[in-house]
Design an enzyme around this catalytic site. Structure first.
Site, PDB file in Angstrom:
ATOM      1  CG  ASN A 107     -51.653 -31.870  34.883  1.00  8.73           C
ATOM      2  OD1 ASN A 107     -51.451 -30.833  35.129  1.00  8.73           O
ATOM      3  ND2 ASN A 107     -52.758 -32.359  34.740  1.00  8.73           N
ATOM      4  CD1 TRP A 108     -45.275 -31.597  37.292  1.00 13.07           C
ATOM      5  CD2 TRP A 108     -44.537 -29.473  37.915  1.00 13.07           C
ATOM      6  NE1 TRP A 108     -43.832 -31.709  37.028  1.00 13.07           N
ATOM      7  CE2 TRP A 108     -43.485 -30.406  37.722  1.00 13.07           C
ATOM      8  CE3 TRP A 108     -44.099 -28.072  38.135  1.00 13.07           C
ATOM      9  CZ2 TRP A 108     -42.057 -29.954  37.353  1.00 13.07           C
ATOM     10  CZ3 TRP A 108     -42.799 -27.867  38.094  1.00 13.07           C
ATOM     11  CH2 TRP A 108     -41.829 -28.580  37.716  1.00 13.07           C
ATOM     12  CE  LYS A 109     -53.940 -33.383  37.965  1.00 13.24           C
ATOM     13  NZ  LYS A 109     -54.848 -34.488  38.474  1.00 13.24           N
ATOM     14  CG  HIS A 162     -57.230 -32.499  33.322  1.00 12.47           C
ATOM     15  ND1 HIS A 162     -57.895 -32.471  34.455  1.00 12.47           N
ATOM     16  CD2 HIS A 162     -56.245 -33.150  33.320  1.00 12.47           C
ATOM     17  CE1 HIS A 162     -57.350 -33.541  34.955  1.00 12.47           C
ATOM     18  NE2 HIS A 162     -56.183 -33.922  34.538  1.00 12.47           N
ATOM     19  CD  GLU A 195     -57.801 -32.631  38.176  1.00  8.17           C
ATOM     20  OE1 GLU A 195     -56.995 -31.594  37.809  1.00  8.17           O
ATOM     21  OE2 GLU A 195     -57.547 -33.610  38.770  1.00  8.17           O
ATOM     22  CD  GLU A 218     -55.690 -37.328  32.312  1.00 12.38           C
ATOM     23  OE1 GLU A 218     -54.708 -37.783  32.712  1.00 12.38           O
ATOM     24  OE2 GLU A 218     -56.364 -36.370  32.608  1.00 12.38           O
ATOM     25  N   GLY A 242     -56.070 -39.486  40.408  1.00 11.79           N
ATOM     26  CA  GLY A 242     -55.763 -39.025  41.829  1.00 11.79           C
ATOM     27  C   GLY A 242     -56.311 -40.167  42.947  1.00 11.79           C
ATOM     28  CB  SER A 294     -53.928 -43.992  39.558  1.00 13.67           C
ATOM     29  OG  SER A 294     -54.824 -43.172  40.502  1.00 13.67           O
ATOM     30  N   GLY A 336     -50.251 -37.361  36.651  1.00 11.81           N
ATOM     31  CA  GLY A 336     -50.276 -36.245  37.698  1.00 11.81           C
ATOM     32  C   GLY A 336     -49.475 -36.295  38.981  1.00 11.81           C
ATOM     33  N   GLY A 337     -50.080 -36.673  40.158  1.00 10.69           N
ATOM     34  CA  GLY A 337     -49.323 -36.975  41.469  1.00 10.69           C
ATOM     35  C   GLY A 337     -47.817 -37.432  41.224  1.00 10.69           C
TER      36      GLY A 337
HETATM   37  P1  PGA Z   1     -53.217 -38.578  38.438  1.00 11.00           P
HETATM   38  O1  PGA Z   1     -53.600 -37.509  37.530  1.00 11.00           O
HETATM   39  O2  PGA Z   1     -51.719 -39.178  37.920  1.00 11.00           O
HETATM   40  O3  PGA Z   1     -52.594 -37.936  39.821  1.00 11.00           O
HETATM   41  O4  PGA Z   1     -54.041 -39.553  38.646  1.00 11.00           O
HETATM   42  C1  PGA Z   1     -53.520 -37.750  36.145  1.00 11.00           C
HETATM   43  C2  PGA Z   1     -54.323 -36.466  35.539  1.00 11.00           C
HETATM   44  O5  PGA Z   1     -55.087 -35.801  36.137  1.00 11.00           O
HETATM   45  O6  PGA Z   1     -53.643 -35.897  34.418  1.00 11.00           O
END
Ligand code: PGA
Length: 239
Positions: free
Chosen positions: A9-11, A94, A96, A164, A170, A201, A222-223
């Site tokens: 997930n590149w956000k 998600h 977010e 999650e 993050g 993470s 994510g990251g």
């Molecule tokens: P993260 O994000 O790996 O940067 O913690 C995961 C996500 O939000 O899907």
């Protein structure tokens, strides 16, 4: 049961040039025969660049969709548009989006249903906040999210779930192996037969341990999905 799934997930990150370079590096790395299912979810602006670079087991996903098929919804993208753009998957619910855009379970369920209607696989996210975990409500919160967010009548094989925990996203601090295994077991009892990914993470250092846990059918990254070397190392951890 297919899997495991490694979903990036590149956000809200990336230029066209960065997307081309990243997908090329990942495509070169994946082995057509032995790789797990790898899905890349770039921002809408980069779907075309990523689609161009897909090879072998790589698939395209998006990060959100609107619940309606089409209409006067300025700035939104429908599930049918994502299908037309080459997506097979779409993330919905998600944290977010839930926290930053006020999306509740009803809307998440409508989005997941819209995705299913056009033949996309929704990746439906659930997870508790730190406050909810610390006050002993994690199980109840996730159960309520599942009850409210899953499309009515959908078979467990038609969607993916992602657990999650909000505090692990993050933060650099993934949930512990026992917390993950316990929550995945609970989700497996509520939604039998469903594939459940863990997110929060995930990095090369913890991916193998997390992927080996009972009830974990993949990871949502994510990251670490923004760095080819790290994402490829996570793919390797799934073999
Ligand atoms: P993260 O994000 O790996 O940067 O913690 C995961 C996500 O939000 O899907």
């Amino acid at each position: 049961m297919p899997g495991p799934y490694i979903i990036g997930n590149w956000k809200m990150h990336g230029t066209r040039a960065q997307a081309v370079a990243l997908v090329e590096a990942v495509a070169k790395h994946v082995d057509r025969r032995k790789s797990p299912k790898v899905v890349i979810c770039p921002p809408f602006t980069l779907l075309a660049q990523v689609l161009e670079g897909l090879e072998g087991p790589l698939r395209l996903g998006a990060q959100d969709c609107h619940a309606a098929g089409e209409g006067a919804f300025t700035g939104d993208i429908s599930a049918a548009m994502l299908k037309d753009a080459g997506c097979d998957y779409v993330i919905v619910g998600h944290s977010e989006r839930r926290a930053g855009h006020g999306e509740g379970n009803d809307l998440v369920r409508a989005k997941a249903a819209a995705a299913l209607d056009v033949g996309l696989t929704p990746i439906i996210c659930v997870g508790e906040t730190l406050e909810q975990r610390q006050s002993g409500q994690a199980d109840a919160v996730v159960s309520a999210q599942l009850a409210g967010s899953l499309p009515k009548g959908a078979k467990a094989s038609q969607f993916l779930l992602a657990y999650e925990p909000v505090w692990a996203i993050g933060s650099g601090l993934a949930a512990t192996a026992s917390d993950i295994a316990e929550m995945h077991a609970q989700i497996g009892m509520i939604v039998p037969g469903c594939r459940v990914l863990y997110g929060g993470s995930v990095k090369p250092e913890n991916a193998a341990e997390i992927l080996a846990l009972p009830g974990v059918d993949g990871v949502l990254v994510g990251g670490a999905s923004l760095k080819a070397e790290q994402f490829c190392a996570i793919i390797d951890a799934a073999r």
